[in-house]
Design a protein around this motif. Structure first.
Motif, PDB file in Angstrom:
ATOM      1  N   LEU A 193      -5.922   1.358  -4.789  1.00  0.00           N
ATOM      2  CA  LEU A 193      -5.270   1.681  -3.522  1.00  0.00           C
ATOM      3  C   LEU A 193      -6.267   1.771  -2.375  1.00  0.00           C
ATOM      4  CD1 LEU A 193      -2.646   4.309  -4.721  1.00  0.00           C
ATOM      5  CD2 LEU A 193      -2.193   1.984  -3.939  1.00  0.00           C
TER       6      LEU A 193
ATOM      7  N   LEU B 131       0.821  -1.202   0.000  1.00  0.00           N
ATOM      8  CA  LEU B 131       0.000   0.000   0.000  1.00  0.00           C
ATOM      9  C   LEU B 131       0.857   1.255   0.000  1.00  0.00           C
ATOM     10  CD1 LEU B 131      -2.725   1.470   0.251  1.00  0.00           C
ATOM     11  CD2 LEU B 131      -2.537   1.187   2.735  1.00  0.00           C
TER      12      LEU B 131
ATOM     13  N   GLU C 152      -6.275  -0.524   0.892  1.00  0.00           N
ATOM     14  CA  GLU C 152      -6.249   0.064   2.232  1.00  0.00           C
ATOM     15  C   GLU C 152      -7.361  -0.522   3.106  1.00  0.00           C
ATOM     16  OE1 GLU C 152      -5.977   4.478   4.282  1.00  0.00           O
ATOM     17  OE2 GLU C 152      -6.847   4.277   2.284  1.00  0.00           O
TER      18      GLU C 152
ATOM     19  N   VAL D  49      -0.680  -0.822 -10.218  1.00  0.00           N
ATOM     20  CA  VAL D  49      -0.263   0.552  -9.966  1.00  0.00           C
ATOM     21  C   VAL D  49       1.074   0.854 -10.642  1.00  0.00           C
ATOM     22  CG1 VAL D  49       0.539   2.156  -8.179  1.00  0.00           C
ATOM     23  CG2 VAL D  49      -1.569   0.873  -7.842  1.00  0.00           C
TER      24      VAL D  49
ATOM     25  N   GLY E  36       2.560   1.682  -3.357  1.00  0.00           N
ATOM     26  CA  GLY E  36       1.607   2.085  -4.383  1.00  0.00           C
ATOM     27  C   GLY E  36       1.188   3.539  -4.253  1.00  0.00           C
ATOM     28  N   GLU E  37       1.001   3.993  -3.016  1.00  0.00           N
ATOM     29  CA  GLU E  37       0.621   5.394  -2.815  1.00  0.00           C
ATOM     30  C   GLU E  37       1.718   6.335  -3.283  1.00  0.00           C
ATOM     31  OE1 GLU E  37      -2.442   5.167   0.992  1.00  0.00           O
ATOM     32  OE2 GLU E  37      -0.279   5.212   1.371  1.00  0.00           O
TER      33      GLU E  37
END
Length: 395
Positions: A300, A259, A304, A342, A262-263
């Motif tokens: 995403l 996560l 999450e 992503v 990817g963010e």
């Protein structure tokens, strides 16, 4: 129902961001340009900074010098570490320490945990078995000392070896993160009766040999071979559910890394497409670009939501229509597919610039591929989830 994080969890995030703020993801050689590991050691300066801010003992009780927070807090910190590609066994060391405190003997916990929280020793774990395709505990056997030499060492239902003389481990664990610099290695194993156990083995113990391996992201791994390795009774944790719980925590922590990575990649993509112009306009204003970026944002958010559900089940031991392994499987499904989508979209929207080794995106791509390989294919997790649903009908 309150879905916000506690003040203590939010404080941990702020502390992590402060520590990671000075970390550049390209401070080590590129994995694309390095034939072996990108570094022989972990980022020691960063490790000591995490210890100084009490983040290495985040999930340990105050009795052992920790903050007494839960695995959710650990996942929050891991999420931040992945944004800068922190070269550390943060997940492995903290997860093993938490399992030792939760399931291990008090003497072992008192010996290891305060030093682990202070950053004075490093813990890691072999969770991939011999090949990464079979359960890790099946790759190593644990038998009571004396078994096979004529002495009485029968494997009891819950106890250790006859006379409390210890255990003997034989087998191989592959792709163990940073085993060459770890002080203790947690090794899942199985007894003659098929019962999973967890052994804590010093790296320098007689019979332990390491062979260098390198991850897709360029981090140093090792094949850990155990040949008649003796462990003391207190060094083997045979409490029911210990290895399953640790494995779930490791998997959920890996989803947190996915996560965070990817963010950061999506933020890099938004920044690049916002300033890259074609026909006099930023490419971010083109519908085709915006739609692809929006799809990845949805990925995403799904990653999450499923991550925090799994972390909450592990942290609270809360019941539900399915075992906690069901929530972990859902988190893996989204993290494994999501992190791949992503970075692939990011590479596409960056064009040729995304493959430039002077630009950090290719490093994130390598890390994402390593995370995807670690989690395994989404189809396998969907099959596991299907089995759980069949065994626990809803409604």
């Amino acid at each position: 129902m309150d879905f916000t994080f506690t003040e203590e969890q939010q404080a941990a995030v702020e502390a992590a961001r402060a520590v990671f703020s000075d970390v550049a993801p390209d401070r080590t050689p590129s994995p694309a340009l390095t034939p072996g590991a990108v570094a022989e050691d972990i980022d020691r300066h960063l490790w000591h900074e995490l210890a100084r801010t009490d983040l290495l003992g985040l999930t340990l009780s105050p009795e052992h010098g920790g903050a007494g927070l839960d695995p959710i807090a650990l996942c929050l910190v891991l999420r931040e570490s992945a944004k800068v590609l922190a070269r550390l066994p943060l997940l492995e060391s903290c997860a093993v320490a938490t399992a030792v405190e939760r399931y291990g003997e008090r003497t072992l916990a008192a010996e290891l945990l305060p030093r682990a929280g202070r950053g004075e020793l490093i813990l890691t774990v072999g969770a991939n078995g011999r090949s990464g395709h079979d359960p890790a505990e099946l790759a190593v056997s644990a038998r009571p000392c004396g078994e096979g030499d004529g002495s009485d060492g029968a494997d009891g239902g819950t106890g250790g070896p006859s006379g409390g003389s210890g255990w003997v481990l034989d087998g191989v664990q592959s792709a163990v993160p940073w085993a060459q610099v770890a002080d203790w290695i947690a090794v899942p194993a199985h007894t003659a009766g098929g019962r999973p156990v967890l052994a804590l083995v010093p790296r320098t113990r007689d019979g332990v040999t390491l062979a260098d391996q390198v991850s897709t992201s360029g981090e140093r791994l090792a094949e850990v071979r155990l040949e008649a390795v003796r462990v003391e009774p207190r060094e083997l944790i045979d409490a029911a559910g210990c290895w399953d719980w640790l494995r779930s925590l490791l998997t959920t922590g890996t989803c947190a890394l996915a996560l965070g990575l990817g963010e950061r990649v999506l933020a890099m993509t938004a920044e690049y497409t916002g300033r890259r112009e074609q026909f006099g306009f930023p490419v971010a204003t083109f519908q085709a670009v915006a739609v692809q970026a929006a799809d990845r944002y949805i990925d995403l958010r799904a990653m999450e939501a499923t991550l925090w559900q799994a972390a909450w089940r592990i942290s609270t031991d809360a019941g539900g229509p399915l075992p906690a392994s069901g929530d972990v499987a859902v988190a893996k499904i989204w993290a494994s597919d999501g992190v791949r989508r992503v970075v692939q979209t990011a590479q596409h929207l960056h064009g040729g610039f995304g493959a430039d080794t002077d630009y950090p995106l290719h490093r994130y791509h390598a890390w994402a591929k390593q995370i995807e390989l670690s989690l395994g294919p989404a189809a396998a997790h969907e099959e596991a989830l299907g089995d759980l649903l069949a065994a626990h009908p809803l409604g």
